[in-house]
Enzyme design. Structure first.
Site, PDB file in Angstrom:
ATOM      1  N   CYS A   1       0.836  -1.212   0.000  1.00 17.45           N
ATOM      2  CA  CYS A   1       0.000   0.000   0.000  1.00 17.45           C
ATOM      3  C   CYS A   1       0.865   1.255   0.000  1.00 17.45           C
ATOM      4  O   CYS A   1       0.533   2.253  -0.652  1.00 17.45           O
ATOM      5  CB  CYS A   1      -0.914   0.016   1.223  1.00 17.45           C
ATOM      6  SG  CYS A   1      -2.042  -1.382   1.264  1.00 17.45           S
TER       7      CYS A   1
ATOM      8  N   ASP B   1     -20.095  12.689 -15.951  1.00 21.59           N
ATOM      9  CA  ASP B   1     -21.546  12.533 -15.723  1.00 21.59           C
ATOM     10  C   ASP B   1     -21.834  11.766 -14.434  1.00 21.59           C
ATOM     11  O   ASP B   1     -22.972  11.396 -14.173  1.00 21.59           O
ATOM     12  CB  ASP B   1     -22.193  11.823 -16.922  1.00 21.59           C
ATOM     13  CG  ASP B   1     -21.534  10.462 -17.225  1.00 21.59           C
ATOM     14  OD1 ASP B   1     -20.621  10.063 -16.475  1.00 21.59           O
ATOM     15  OD2 ASP B   1     -21.936   9.813 -18.195  1.00 21.59           O
TER      16      ASP B   1
HETATM   17  C1  BEZ Z   1       0.487  -4.691   1.777  1.00 19.22           C
HETATM   18  O1  BEZ Z   1       0.041  -3.597   1.494  1.00 19.22           O
HETATM   19  O2  BEZ Z   1       1.698  -4.912   1.791  1.00 19.22           O
HETATM   20  C2  BEZ Z   1      -0.449  -5.835   2.089  1.00 19.22           C
HETATM   21  C3  BEZ Z   1      -1.628  -5.586   2.760  1.00 19.22           C
HETATM   22  C4  BEZ Z   1      -2.474  -6.648   3.054  1.00 19.22           C
HETATM   23  C5  BEZ Z   1      -2.124  -7.938   2.664  1.00 19.22           C
HETATM   24  C6  BEZ Z   1      -0.947  -8.167   1.987  1.00 19.22           C
HETATM   25  C7  BEZ Z   1      -0.100  -7.110   1.698  1.00 19.22           C
END
Ligand code: BEZ
Length: 247
Positions: free
Chosen positions: A46, A140
């Site tokens: 993330c 839209d």
């Molecule tokens: C990550 O962002 O590294 C991750 C988050 C949840 C499960 C596996 C990886």
């Protein structure tokens, strides 16, 4: 039960974000929009994803696209983690300076309503985390594209820019874009368009590939936003330079 379908008006939800309370349609205004979710703050994939989106935010703005992220963590976590994302991008900045808001959906209300949960990835209490979902919303306010990746696979945001280019071109011009298309490359004439209409609509030429079936459905024309740059008029009308490799 189907969730949101292409063409549906995207729900005008209200949510707490790192940039204050947001009502989606008002936040988007006349822009295109991308709502993207991620599983959890302070996780490695993330962090790379939100960092990449921050680096590409100028490219999204150029295309008139407003971004908004979502996960099931609190505002406090989002603000703390934002500093890590900026540091990952080698930027020194204060909390909440990411170039897009992050929705705090700690009660999972939006994640459930929008079908964003990944049943295979659970938190310590056994509750599912958000998957890596992308919704592209048109001016839209209707859903133009959705992608759903599991938590374990990070997305390519270059690909998401590429699909925005295709969505915006095909919203404006009656063409379709082939596999792996990039702006400037030849586009396809839609199969239901009669030859005479295609000839009028695409003065740069329509070029079809010979196929064993004898059917002339594989029809290319230069990218209509790049007229003139694509076709070598000295060449045969069946082989514009940028379409050669396709024919
Ligand atoms: C990550 O962002 O590294 C991750 C988050 C949840 C499960 C596996 C990886």
């Amino acid at each position: 039960m189907p969730g949101l379908l292409l063409g549906d008006v995207f729900p005008n939800f209200e949510a707490e974000t790192t940039c204050g309370r947001v009502k989606l349609h008002e936040y988007l205004g006349d822009s295109w929009g991308i709502l993207f979710s991620h599983p959890r703050d302070y996780t490695p994939v993330c962090t790379t994803e939100l960092g990449r989106v921050a680096r590409l935010s100028g490219e999204f703005s150029k295309r008139g696209v407003k971004l908004i992220a979502l996960s099931i963590d609190s505002l406090e976590d989002h603000c703390g983690w934002s500093k890590d994302i900026l540091a990952y991008n080698c930027e020194k900045s204060e909390c909440c300076k990411l170039p897009y808001p992050i929705i705090a959906d700690s009660k999972r209300e939006l994640a459930v309503a929008l079908g964003m949960l990944d049943p295979d990835e659970k938190d310590k209490d056994g509750l599912p985390l958000t998957a890596r979902c992308v919704f592209v919303i048109g001016t839209d306010k209707r859903l133009k594209l959705s992608l759903l990746y599991p938590a374990t696979t990070g997305r390519s945001f270059d690909e998401i820019l590429r699909v925005v280019d295709s969505l915006q071109l095909t919203a404006e011009k009656r063409v379709a874009t082939p596999a792996d298309w990039k702006p400037g490359e030849c586009v396809m004439v839609p199969p239901n368009m009669p030859e005479e209409e295609a000839a009028t609509l695409f003065p740069a030429g329509v070029f079809s590939k010979e196929l064993p079936s004898g059917k002339k459905y594989l029809r290319y024309t230069p990218d209509p936003r790049n007229q003139g740059e694509c076709v070598d008029t000295e060449r045969s009308q069946t082989e514009p330079n940028s379409c050669t490799s396709l024919l």
